[in-house]
Design a protein around this motif. Structure first.
Motif, PDB file in Angstrom:
ATOM      1  N   GLU A   1      86.131  27.639  23.604  1.00  0.00           N
ATOM      2  CA  GLU A   1      86.163  28.836  22.761  1.00  0.00           C
ATOM      3  C   GLU A   1      87.193  28.685  21.640  1.00  0.00           C
ATOM      4  OE1 GLU A   1      87.845  33.289  23.387  1.00  0.00           O
ATOM      5  OE2 GLU A   1      86.442  32.602  24.918  1.00  0.00           O
ATOM      6  N   MET A   2      88.373  28.201  21.981  1.00  0.00           N
ATOM      7  CA  MET A   2      89.432  28.034  20.982  1.00  0.00           C
ATOM      8  C   MET A   2      89.043  27.026  19.906  1.00  0.00           C
ATOM      9  SD  MET A   2      92.734  28.040  23.514  1.00  0.00           S
ATOM     10  CE  MET A   2      93.940  27.645  22.258  1.00  0.00           C
ATOM     11  N   LEU A   3      88.313  25.981  20.294  1.00  0.00           N
ATOM     12  CA  LEU A   3      87.907  24.940  19.352  1.00  0.00           C
ATOM     13  C   LEU A   3      86.613  25.287  18.612  1.00  0.00           C
ATOM     14  CD1 LEU A   3      88.589  21.821  21.587  1.00  0.00           C
ATOM     15  CD2 LEU A   3      89.937  22.586  19.621  1.00  0.00           C
ATOM     16  N   GLY A   4      85.932  26.342  19.071  1.00  0.00           N
ATOM     17  CA  GLY A   4      84.657  26.698  18.455  1.00  0.00           C
ATOM     18  C   GLY A   4      83.587  25.657  18.733  1.00  0.00           C
ATOM     19  N   THR A   5      83.602  25.107  19.928  1.00  0.00           N
ATOM     20  CA  THR A   5      82.656  24.069  20.299  1.00  0.00           C
ATOM     21  C   THR A   5      82.066  24.392  21.668  1.00  0.00           C
ATOM     22  OG1 THR A   5      82.377  21.674  20.432  1.00  0.00           O
ATOM     23  CG2 THR A   5      84.400  22.560  21.365  1.00  0.00           C
ATOM     24  N   THR A   6      81.342  23.461  22.226  1.00  0.00           N
ATOM     25  CA  THR A   6      80.732  23.676  23.532  1.00  0.00           C
ATOM     26  C   THR A   6      81.521  22.947  24.619  1.00  0.00           C
ATOM     27  OG1 THR A   6      79.318  21.722  23.375  1.00  0.00           O
ATOM     28  CG2 THR A   6      78.447  23.799  22.463  1.00  0.00           C
ATOM     29  N   GLN A   7      81.274  23.358  25.841  1.00  0.00           N
ATOM     30  CA  GLN A   7      81.880  22.645  26.961  1.00  0.00           C
ATOM     31  C   GLN A   7      81.326  21.226  27.046  1.00  0.00           C
ATOM     32  OE1 GLN A   7      81.691  24.965  30.564  1.00  0.00           O
ATOM     33  NE2 GLN A   7      82.511  26.780  29.556  1.00  0.00           N
ATOM     34  N   GLY A   8      80.093  21.048  26.635  1.00  0.00           N
ATOM     35  CA  GLY A   8      79.479  19.715  26.594  1.00  0.00           C
ATOM     36  C   GLY A   8      80.224  18.771  25.675  1.00  0.00           C
ATOM     37  N   PHE A   9      80.712  19.297  24.550  1.00  0.00           N
ATOM     38  CA  PHE A   9      81.504  18.468  23.635  1.00  0.00           C
ATOM     39  C   PHE A   9      82.770  17.987  24.337  1.00  0.00           C
ATOM     40  CE2 PHE A   9      84.969  18.078  20.561  1.00  0.00           C
ATOM     41  CZ  PHE A   9      84.452  17.101  19.713  1.00  0.00           C
ATOM     42  N   LEU A  10      83.435  18.886  25.044  1.00  0.00           N
ATOM     43  CA  LEU A  10      84.650  18.497  25.760  1.00  0.00           C
ATOM     44  C   LEU A  10      84.338  17.461  26.839  1.00  0.00           C
ATOM     45  CD1 LEU A  10      86.425  21.952  26.068  1.00  0.00           C
ATOM     46  CD2 LEU A  10      87.082  20.029  24.603  1.00  0.00           C
ATOM     47  N   ARG A  11      83.213  17.626  27.523  1.00  0.00           N
ATOM     48  CA  ARG A  11      82.819  16.625  28.520  1.00  0.00           C
ATOM     49  C   ARG A  11      82.570  15.278  27.848  1.00  0.00           C
ATOM     50  NH1 ARG A  11      79.351  20.647  30.023  1.00  0.00           N
ATOM     51  NH2 ARG A  11      80.149  21.939  31.690  1.00  0.00           N
ATOM     52  N   ALA A  12      81.913  15.304  26.684  1.00  0.00           N
ATOM     53  CA  ALA A  12      81.577  14.061  25.977  1.00  0.00           C
ATOM     54  C   ALA A  12      82.817  13.312  25.520  1.00  0.00           C
ATOM     55  CB  ALA A  12      80.669  14.367  24.784  1.00  0.00           C
ATOM     56  N   ILE A  13      83.806  14.025  24.997  1.00  0.00           N
ATOM     57  CA  ILE A  13      85.012  13.304  24.563  1.00  0.00           C
ATOM     58  C   ILE A  13      85.833  12.857  25.771  1.00  0.00           C
ATOM     59  CG2 ILE A  13      85.086  14.331  22.260  1.00  0.00           C
ATOM     60  CD1 ILE A  13      87.344  16.145  23.204  1.00  0.00           C
ATOM     61  N   GLY A  14      85.662  13.529  26.896  1.00  0.00           N
ATOM     62  CA  GLY A  14      86.270  13.058  28.134  1.00  0.00           C
ATOM     63  C   GLY A  14      85.599  11.779  28.618  1.00  0.00           C
ATOM     64  N   GLU A  15      84.266  11.733  28.552  1.00  0.00           N
ATOM     65  CA  GLU A  15      83.518  10.533  28.943  1.00  0.00           C
ATOM     66  C   GLU A  15      83.828   9.359  28.016  1.00  0.00           C
ATOM     67  OE1 GLU A  15      79.418  11.752  29.072  1.00  0.00           O
ATOM     68  OE2 GLU A  15      79.807  13.146  30.733  1.00  0.00           O
ATOM     69  N   ALA A  16      84.114   9.657  26.746  1.00  0.00           N
ATOM     70  CA  ALA A  16      84.489   8.616  25.783  1.00  0.00           C
ATOM     71  C   ALA A  16      85.961   8.214  25.939  1.00  0.00           C
ATOM     72  CB  ALA A  16      84.224   9.100  24.363  1.00  0.00           C
ATOM     73  N   ARG A  17      86.638   8.868  26.870  1.00  0.00           N
ATOM     74  CA  ARG A  17      88.040   8.590  27.204  1.00  0.00           C
ATOM     75  C   ARG A  17      89.010   8.888  26.072  1.00  0.00           C
ATOM     76  NH1 ARG A  17      87.462   3.395  31.139  1.00  0.00           N
ATOM     77  NH2 ARG A  17      86.222   4.496  32.674  1.00  0.00           N
ATOM     78  N   LEU A  18      88.637   9.854  25.240  1.00  0.00           N
ATOM     79  CA  LEU A  18      89.574  10.300  24.210  1.00  0.00           C
ATOM     80  C   LEU A  18      90.669  11.139  24.856  1.00  0.00           C
ATOM     81  CD1 LEU A  18      90.448  10.530  21.272  1.00  0.00           C
ATOM     82  CD2 LEU A  18      88.938  12.509  21.062  1.00  0.00           C
ATOM     83  N   ILE A  19      90.274  12.032  25.726  1.00  0.00           N
ATOM     84  CA  ILE A  19      91.232  12.836  26.482  1.00  0.00           C
ATOM     85  C   ILE A  19      90.803  12.841  27.951  1.00  0.00           C
ATOM     86  CG2 ILE A  19      91.951  14.325  24.568  1.00  0.00           C
ATOM     87  CD1 ILE A  19      90.062  16.463  25.633  1.00  0.00           C
ATOM     88  N   THR A  20      91.776  12.986  28.813  1.00  0.00           N
ATOM     89  CA  THR A  20      91.493  13.088  30.248  1.00  0.00           C
ATOM     90  C   THR A  20      92.145  14.366  30.748  1.00  0.00           C
ATOM     91  OG1 THR A  20      91.518  10.686  30.444  1.00  0.00           O
ATOM     92  CG2 THR A  20      91.714  11.949  32.485  1.00  0.00           C
ATOM     93  N   PRO A  21      91.349  15.416  30.890  1.00  0.00           N
ATOM     94  CA  PRO A  21      91.934  16.673  31.354  1.00  0.00           C
ATOM     95  C   PRO A  21      92.427  16.545  32.787  1.00  0.00           C
ATOM     96  CG  PRO A  21      89.551  16.831  31.304  1.00  0.00           C
ATOM     97  CD  PRO A  21      89.908  15.507  30.703  1.00  0.00           C
ATOM     98  N   LEU A  22      93.457  17.287  33.087  1.00  0.00           N
ATOM     99  CA  LEU A  22      93.916  17.355  34.463  1.00  0.00           C
ATOM    100  C   LEU A  22      92.966  18.249  35.237  1.00  0.00           C
ATOM    101  CD1 LEU A  22      97.701  17.609  33.743  1.00  0.00           C
ATOM    102  CD2 LEU A  22      96.530  15.713  34.845  1.00  0.00           C
ATOM    103  N   ARG A  23      93.028  18.173  36.538  1.00  0.00           N
ATOM    104  CA  ARG A  23      92.150  18.987  37.375  1.00  0.00           C
ATOM    105  C   ARG A  23      92.983  19.972  38.181  1.00  0.00           C
ATOM    106  NH1 ARG A  23      86.428  18.036  37.098  1.00  0.00           N
ATOM    107  NH2 ARG A  23      86.220  16.104  35.953  1.00  0.00           N
ATOM    108  N   SER A  24      92.479  21.180  38.297  1.00  0.00           N
ATOM    109  CA  SER A  24      93.122  22.193  39.137  1.00  0.00           C
ATOM    110  C   SER A  24      92.883  21.822  40.599  1.00  0.00           C
ATOM    111  CB  SER A  24      92.551  23.572  38.834  1.00  0.00           C
ATOM    112  OG  SER A  24      91.214  23.640  39.289  1.00  0.00           O
ATOM    113  N   ALA A  25      93.516  22.541  41.491  1.00  0.00           N
ATOM    114  CA  ALA A  25      93.319  22.304  42.925  1.00  0.00           C
ATOM    115  C   ALA A  25      91.842  22.450  43.294  1.00  0.00           C
ATOM    116  CB  ALA A  25      94.172  23.264  43.737  1.00  0.00           C
TER     117      ALA A  25
END
Length: 112
Positions: A25-49
């Motif tokens: 929401e903050m980036l004005g994009t989709t969750q799929g975009f965030l997943r894609a840049i994670g798969e491309a290893r640009l960023i690696t989000p931390l995981r909650s419990a």
């Protein structure tokens, strides 16, 4: 964790404070975009419990730069590589500047 500890983290750029939905929401994009840049290893989000992705402000800035490139027609894989190279260049320039300062402070004074 005390309340003071929690407030101290509000200023921490690396603290994973944002859920995937809020980050998208903050980036004005989709969750799929965030997943894609994670798969491309640009960023690696931390995981909650519970296993949910959490993003930091630093990661959101990187994601925003990738989105800017994608919005201008760059394929997502190329955009991620560009952002990684930009980050590496910035770090190399910072290190070079530190070396120059250190070399300049240890150089003998110029004779007049």
């Amino acid at each position: 964790m005390t309340a003071d500890d929690a407030f101290g983290r509000l200023d921490d750029d690396d603290y994973p404070a944002y859920t995937m939905g809020r980050a998208a929401e903050m980036l004005g994009t989709t969750q799929g975009f965030l997943r894609a840049i994670g798969e491309a290893r640009l960023i690696t989000p931390l995981r909650s419990a519970g296993g949910h992705r959490r993003y930091s402000r630093y990661q959101l800035r990187i994601a925003a730069r990738a989105r800017e490139l994608v919005d201008h027609g760059t394929p997502i894989e190329a955009a991620c590589r560009i952002v990684i190279l930009e980050d590496q260049l910035e770090e190399a320039q910072r290190i070079n500047a530190e070396y120059r300062r250190a070399a300049g402070s240890s150089a003998p004074p110029a004779s007049a």
